[in-house]
Scaffold this active site. Structure first.
Site, PDB file in Angstrom:
ATOM      1  N   LYS A 208       0.830  -1.207   0.000  1.00 49.81           N
ATOM      2  CA  LYS A 208       0.000   0.000   0.000  1.00 49.81           C
ATOM      3  C   LYS A 208       0.859   1.250   0.000  1.00 49.81           C
ATOM      4  O   LYS A 208       0.649   2.154  -0.816  1.00 49.81           O
ATOM      5  CB  LYS A 208      -0.867   0.013   1.271  1.00 49.81           C
ATOM      6  CG  LYS A 208      -2.212  -0.627   1.125  1.00 49.81           C
ATOM      7  CD  LYS A 208      -3.023  -0.423   2.378  1.00 49.81           C
ATOM      8  CE  LYS A 208      -4.497  -0.706   2.141  1.00 49.81           C
ATOM      9  NZ  LYS A 208      -4.793  -1.409   0.920  1.00 49.81           N
TER      10      LYS A 208
ATOM     11  N   GLU B 199      -5.174   8.068   7.317  1.00 49.04           N
ATOM     12  CA  GLU B 199      -5.859   8.830   6.273  1.00 49.04           C
ATOM     13  C   GLU B 199      -7.058   9.573   6.854  1.00 49.04           C
ATOM     14  O   GLU B 199      -7.608   9.163   7.872  1.00 49.04           O
ATOM     15  CB  GLU B 199      -6.368   7.872   5.175  1.00 49.04           C
ATOM     16  CG  GLU B 199      -5.300   7.197   4.370  1.00 49.04           C
ATOM     17  CD  GLU B 199      -5.890   6.248   3.346  1.00 49.04           C
ATOM     18  OE1 GLU B 199      -7.113   5.936   3.448  1.00 49.04           O
ATOM     19  OE2 GLU B 199      -5.153   5.811   2.450  1.00 49.04           O
TER      20      GLU B 199
ATOM     21  N   HIS C  21     -16.470  -6.724   2.609  1.00 49.01           N
ATOM     22  CA  HIS C  21     -15.424  -6.529   1.598  1.00 49.01           C
ATOM     23  C   HIS C  21     -15.484  -7.555   0.484  1.00 49.01           C
ATOM     24  O   HIS C  21     -14.529  -7.720  -0.260  1.00 49.01           O
ATOM     25  CB  HIS C  21     -14.042  -6.484   2.260  1.00 49.01           C
ATOM     26  CG  HIS C  21     -13.964  -5.401   3.286  1.00 49.01           C
ATOM     27  ND1 HIS C  21     -13.979  -4.059   2.936  1.00 49.01           N
ATOM     28  CD2 HIS C  21     -13.985  -5.441   4.626  1.00 49.01           C
ATOM     29  CE1 HIS C  21     -13.982  -3.344   4.040  1.00 49.01           C
ATOM     30  NE2 HIS C  21     -13.992  -4.145   5.080  1.00 49.01           N
TER      31      HIS C  21
ATOM     32  N   ARG D 178      -4.446  -7.871 -11.923  1.00 45.78           N
ATOM     33  CA  ARG D 178      -5.018  -9.098 -12.509  1.00 45.78           C
ATOM     34  C   ARG D 178      -6.283  -8.719 -13.254  1.00 45.78           C
ATOM     35  O   ARG D 178      -6.764  -7.599 -13.133  1.00 45.78           O
ATOM     36  CB  ARG D 178      -5.367 -10.077 -11.383  1.00 45.78           C
ATOM     37  CG  ARG D 178      -6.475  -9.521 -10.495  1.00 45.78           C
ATOM     38  CD  ARG D 178      -6.891 -10.438  -9.371  1.00 45.78           C
ATOM     39  NE  ARG D 178      -8.023  -9.871  -8.667  1.00 45.78           N
ATOM     40  CZ  ARG D 178      -7.937  -8.980  -7.689  1.00 45.78           C
ATOM     41  NH1 ARG D 178      -6.765  -8.538  -7.284  1.00 45.78           N
ATOM     42  NH2 ARG D 178      -9.008  -8.496  -7.098  1.00 45.78           N
TER      43      ARG D 178
END
Ligand code: MV4
Length: 671
Positions: free
Chosen positions: A116, A200, A235, A291
């Site tokens: 990340k 964040e 998720h 991908r």
């Protein structure tokens, strides 16, 4: 173009890749685990290589076995699909070392996008907007606290090595900061072996918008529209659509150009997806997936292209089939993932055998990407996906309506699926108004999930009544078929005990509802008119019910009903316009056996009159053999031997009245 490729995957994506390969006259090699020996993707391939036992680590994730299969079959390239080895930089490197083309990005790009913080640094340098925050190397508590104060509350603490929402913590005010940082660090260390954190600005109710990018090996890169995947549950994407609703053309263009810049920043080649959060008309980079994604069909359907063909061509060194200016966009496409999971049981995987699977016939603009057929087992070794169902429409409303209807007309029996839940979401007013964001399912939980605490919706009496009709019609057919031998004498649906159908009269059928409760349906009929009452509920009136294969039809007071009824393993699944109910049949023999285990008496199940005696003292009889018939209210109950044994005494004759529970026959089990 390649002559032969190996598909290092299974299920729907393996089948989907093979379809494109076949269209391009590229030979295909499947790899499979022992659990997939009879799977569709193995059957579709030109060649197949067994990798090993079912666990993915010993099969689909075993890099050396997959490479060996490619070498052994002379495959020039390997397509990894999604999941498994598709984002494994080591695998990409192993392919390159063996001179086998990896159909995907260079290992360096996979590596860069795997972290990340590294990916954010690259994006920042490329001018791609990031969520305001801190993702630096200085990790001291005091520094992180100072950075959080600069950002302003609420803030979100994330593990740098994290993903999929694991280990995220929202902090609303300063005094919560230190404990949250310490907790997140502990969690990151144990979950990812890397305790680095980033902080964040927390975006309230963001949407998940992503851009399909494609880059060739000659330096060209394009963006191929955007997708919205905000409807997620834990998720896991539930509904994916393209284009993302409600964005201005300017926003789409800027997001697309940012995504292309991101791809170029990492020297990308092949299909990739740049994911953004979209909130208050601003978009922010969150991650790049290296991908082809599960949801790629919605992009294909609005652009009129085949992304797997693009992948094969670009991996073979060809230039992009279309330039940015040539890419078109038609209408709207929407996809759902049909899973073998049970919403009534917290969406636990519902493994089992697919007893019946029929996709909707002549459904307009519907695409089904599936890797399973009726008879296949959905195992716990892998993702329990049954299929992706994708609809295209001239606009979003039409696509949603077609998709919902296709799900309603899909017939699936033998295991629980999330179809009902998907149909609810697709019909939800807020969804249809595109009032969507990542909190949608949580916000509308009450309307989307079955009544909690009941283990799912209670089985409606109407469904129980229809299951009873199915039983009577099926048994009627079965008792005729049994005369022709071959019927399974022990299936509770083949048993003719517990009721008898005759002229004007009736039958009683014992069922088990979704909660496992024993329910009795009493059927009375006269000619074509049938009336069914469940326990002492209001009767359902039908005319001329008929069973033709799996189709159960009947006339009702206001028209005709038609539903699919499939019996498997003692359970009947009724499917009517996408809703389905699984109803058990009480196996009277098994219950009698349990009830009279060791006792030799056969009791009358109800007060009535003995109408027939088919046994005498001393007779040796078989389990299930009818011994006596008791009739009440025009309904007959057959008393059958609950085990092999000998009749000791017959206590009543035809014409005798008997009370419920009285011993009719004394019987000695075993012989
Ligand atoms: C966020 C966020 C709100 N604010 N970042 C979840 C996993 C990963 N894809 C990023 N995620 C989020 N990051 C900030 N600064 C909300 C989420 C989020 C989310 C994002 C996309 C899709 C579904 C989600 C579900 C919950 C939270």
């Amino acid at each position: 173009m390649f002559r032969k490729i190996l598909i290092a995957n299974r299920g729907e994506i393996a089948c989907r890749i093979m379809r494109t390969a076949r269209r391009l006259n590229v030979a295909t090699v499947a790899v499979y685990s022992e659990a997939d020996a009879s799977a569709l993707h193995v059957e579709m391939a030109d060649e197949a290589v067994l990798l090993g036992p079912a666990p993915a680590a010993q099969s689909y994730l075993a890099i050396d076995k997959v490479i060996a299969a490619a070498v052994a079959t002379g495959a020039e390239a390997i397509h990894p699909g999604y999941g498994f080895l598709s984002e494994n930089a080591r695998f990409a490197e192993a392919c390159a070392k063996m001179g086998i083309a990896f159909i995907g990005p260079p290992a360096s790009a996979i590596h860069a996008m795997g972290s990340k913080s590294e990916s954010k640094k690259l994006m920042e340098a490329a001018g791609v907007p990031l969520v305001p925050g801190y993702h630096g190397a200085e990790q001291a508590d005091s520094h992180l606290i100072a950075e959080a104060m600069k950002i302003g509350f609420p803030v979100l603490i994330k593990a740098s090595a994290g993903g999929g929402g694991k280990g995220m913590r929202i902090v609303l005010e300063e005094r919560e900061l230190l404990p949250a940082i310490e907790g997140a660090r502990r969690e990151a260390k144990s979950a990812f072996g890397d305790e680095r954190l980033l902080i964040e600005k927390y975006l309230e109710r963001p949407r998940h918008v992503e851009v399909q990018v494609f880059a060739d090996s000659l330096g060209e890169a394009v963006y191929i529209h955007d997708r919205d995947c905000s409807i997620q549950r834990r998720h896991q994407k539930v509904i994916e659509e393209a284009p993302a609703p409600g964005l201005s053309d300017d926003t789409r263009r800027r997001m697309g150009e940012a995504a292309v810049a991101a791809a170029k920043a990492v020297g990308y080649v092949g299909a990739g997806t740049v994911e953004f959060l979209y909130a208050e008309r601003q978009f922010y980079f969150i991650e790049m997936n290296t991908r082809l994604q599960v949801e790629h069909p919605v992009t294909e359907m609005i652009a009129g292209i085949d992304l797997v063909e693009w992948q094969l061509r670009v991996a073979a060194g060809e230039p992009l089939p279309e330039r940015q200016a040539e890419l078109q966009r038609y209408g709207h496409a929407m996809e759902v993932r049909l899973y073998a999971e049970d919403p009534a049981k917290g969406f636990l995987p519902a493994t089992g055998r697919i007893a019946h699977l029929a996709w909707p016939a002549n459904a307009p603009q519907i695409r089904i990407d599936s890797g399973v057929r009726a008879g296949d087992r959905i195992s716990t070794f892998y993702d329990p996906m049954i299929a992706k169902v994708i609809a295209w429409g001239e606009d979003r409303a039409i696509a949603a309506q077609r998709l919902r209807r296709a799900l309603q007309e899909t017939e699936l029996a033998g295991l629980a699926t999330n179809a009902g839940f998907l149909i609810e979401v697709l019909g939800h007013p807020a969804f249809l108004k595109a009032e969507i964001d990542t909190g949608f399912i949580e916000r509308h939980r009450a309307e989307l999930f079955p009544a909690s605490g009941t283990g799912g919706e209670a089985t409606p009496d109407r469904a129980l009544a229809l299951a009873a009709i199915f039983a009577v019609l099926k048994d009627g057919a079965a008792s005729k078929a049994k005369a022709a031998a071959g019927a399974d004498p022990h299936s509770p649906w083949a048993a003719t005990n517990g009721w008898r159908v005759f002229g004007d009269g009736g039958a009683s059928v014992l069922l088990r509802d979704a909660a496992g409760k024993r329910r009795e349906a009493r059927i009375a009929f006269s000619g074509p008119r049938w009336s069914i009452a469940v326990d002492d509920g209001a009767p359902l009136s039908l005319t001329g019910p008929a069973l033709d294969g799996n189709a159960l039809t009947a006339g009702t007071d206001h028209g005709r009903l038609r539903l699919t009824a499939i019996e498997a393993d003692g359970t009947v699944t009724l499917i009517e316009r996408g809703k389905s109910w699984r109803i058990g049949r009480v196996d009277i023999l098994a219950e009698a056996e349990a009830a009279t285990e060791g006792h030799g008496h056969l009791a009358s199940p109800m007060p009535g009159t003995v109408v027939r005696v088919m046994a005498a003292a001393g007779d040796a009889v078989k389990r299930g053999q009818p011994l006596m018939v008791v009739e009440a209210m025009k309904m007959e109950h057959t008393i059958a031997a609950h085990a092999d044994g000998v009749v000791k005494a017959v206590k009543f004759r035809a014409g005798d009245a008997v009370a419920e529970g009285v011993e009719l026959i004394s019987f000695e089990a075993g012989s």
